[in-house]
Write a protein that holds these residues in place. Structure first.
Motif, short mmCIF file in Angstrom:
data_model
loop_
_atom_site.label_atom_id
_atom_site.label_comp_id
_atom_site.label_asym_id
_atom_site.label_seq_id
_atom_site.Cartn_x
_atom_site.Cartn_y
_atom_site.Cartn_z
N UNK A 185 38.84 38.41 45.70
CA UNK A 185 39.47 39.14 44.60
C UNK A 185 40.61 38.31 44.06
N UNK A 186 40.66 38.19 42.75
CA UNK A 186 41.74 37.43 42.16
C UNK A 186 43.03 38.23 42.34
N UNK A 187 44.05 37.63 42.96
CA UNK A 187 45.21 38.40 43.37
C UNK A 187 45.98 39.01 42.19
N UNK A 188 45.90 38.38 41.03
CA UNK A 188 46.69 38.88 39.89
C UNK A 188 46.07 40.17 39.35
N UNK A 189 44.77 40.14 39.20
CA UNK A 189 44.11 41.29 38.60
C UNK A 189 42.91 41.66 39.45
N UNK A 190 42.88 42.85 39.98
CA UNK A 190 41.87 43.20 40.98
C UNK A 190 40.44 43.28 40.47
N UNK A 191 40.30 43.58 39.20
CA UNK A 191 38.94 43.70 38.68
C UNK A 191 38.33 42.34 38.37
N UNK A 192 38.97 41.31 38.83
CA UNK A 192 38.47 39.95 38.58
C UNK A 192 38.22 39.28 39.92
N UNK A 193 37.22 38.42 39.92
CA UNK A 193 36.79 37.78 41.17
C UNK A 193 36.78 36.28 40.99
N UNK A 194 37.22 35.60 42.03
CA UNK A 194 37.25 34.13 41.94
C UNK A 194 36.31 33.52 42.97
N UNK A 195 35.66 32.45 42.61
CA UNK A 195 34.83 31.73 43.58
C UNK A 195 35.75 31.26 44.70
N UNK A 196 35.28 31.44 45.94
CA UNK A 196 36.13 31.14 47.10
C UNK A 196 35.89 29.72 47.61
N UNK A 197 36.79 29.26 48.46
CA UNK A 197 36.62 27.99 49.16
C UNK A 197 35.49 28.14 50.18
N UNK A 198 34.78 27.10 50.56
CA UNK A 198 34.93 25.73 50.08
C UNK A 198 34.14 25.42 48.81
N UNK A 199 33.42 26.43 48.28
CA UNK A 199 32.63 26.15 47.08
C UNK A 199 33.53 25.69 45.92
N UNK A 200 34.65 26.39 45.79
CA UNK A 200 35.54 26.11 44.66
C UNK A 200 35.90 24.63 44.55
N UNK A 201 36.19 24.02 45.69
CA UNK A 201 36.64 22.62 45.69
C UNK A 201 35.47 21.64 45.51
#
Ligand code: SAM
Length: 281
Positions: A185-201
């Motif tokens: 979960x993207x910490x700034x806005x909960x309704x948004x999702x971020x690709x997590x590590x290690x994929x992101x890098x």
């Protein structure tokens, strides 16, 4: 312009003469063809750019575009289609899962594959591929390793791809079991999702026009995705772009194109191994 004139202008579609000018810009800069029957779409997008400057006439905005290459590029970006989704055209991902990745790594799952998502838009197909690789490596008990590059002509869409943040709607194609595993979960806005590590890098995003000679002169990809972009080009450009992408694939590498795009392409130098899937010979 008074209020009445402004209101009536707001409803005026582009004339054929003005539409032709914007169609020419889109095709010259991106190869994307817009047909005269798409005049409503064209009018809408041109007006959106005009609002940025509060331009009140098409003539005024045309002069601006002709004098300003940055705006010309911004206009072109607003005229290309960015539609994408996670696991779009699922047959491709199924093929990777059911033996494709094993073949690409020559039975050595720990191998680090080089993947190119050409015309990556928001990055959804790049992350879908990364997830398939991660699953394949997890099943084999080896750590995740992949190098993925996404390219697109649109710098605006690339900025969003780099952020790797998606709305709930944008991840609707992502199977539930993968969400908790590969998204945070993207910490700034909960309704948004971020690709997590290690994929992101493991991914990077670079601006590139597929009509120009390919980037990465020294890098050879194991897997390239060139999906749902060829259809916007004329026949010659389709072939040119296909050949560009193929030239950066190693022998034995896999190239995937959109299922509807297969018919228009001469796939010389390749063998078909699945639905819109080709191996470089
Ligand atoms: C419909 S999206 C396809 C996204 C993804 N490949 C998929 O299948 O879901 C097409 C993408 O191609 C990009 N594009 C259009 N013309 C291009 C060009 N000449 N060079 C590079 N990218 C281009 C657009 O900006 C857009 O993001």
């Amino acid at each position: 312009m008074n209020v009445v004139q402004r209101r009536s202008f707001a409803q005026t579609p582009l004339s054929q003469k003005h539409a032709a000018i914007f169609i020419e810009i889109a095709e010259r800069l991106s190869g994307n063809r817009i047909t005269p029957d798409q005049v409503d779409f064209l009018t809408l997008r041109v007006r959106r750019r005009m609002r940025v400057y509060r331009d009140e006439s098409f003539e005024g905005y045309i002069r601006r575009v002709q004098d300003d290459q940055v705006e010309e590029h911004a206009l072109m970006e607003s005229l290309v289609t960015h539609t994408t989704d996670f696991f779009r055209e699922p047959g491709h991902f199924k093929w990777l899962r059911n033996g494709g990745l094993n073949g690409l790594t020559d039975g050595k799952p720990a191998s680090c594959l080089n993947v190119w998502s050409a015309a990556c838009s928001l990055g959804s197909e790049l992350w879908s591929t990364a997830i398939e690789i991660a699953q394949f490596q997890e099943d084999a008990g080896v750590p995740y390793c992949a190098n993925l590059v996404g390219t697109d002509i649109s710098k605006t869409i690339l900025a969003r791809a780099r952020a790797a943040i998606f709305s709930a709607e944008e991840i609707s194609g992502l199977p539930i079991q993968y969400r908790s595993k590969y998204l945070q979960r993207n910490s700034i806005e909960n309704q948004r999702f971020r690709i997590a590590s290690p994929l992101l890098e493991s991914a990077s995003f670079v601006a590139h026009n597929l009509l120009t000679p390919p980037l990465f002169s020294t890098l050879q990809f194991d897997l390239s995705l060139l999906r749902n972009v060829l259809l916007y080009f004329n026949k010659d450009d389709q072939q040119r772009v296909f050949n560009h992408v193929l030239s950066r694939l190693r022998p034995g590498g896999i190239l995937m194109i959109g299922h509807t795009e297969v018919l228009s392409i001469e796939t010389i130098g390749t063998r078909r191994v699945g639905p819109a899937i080709f191996i470089k010979e």
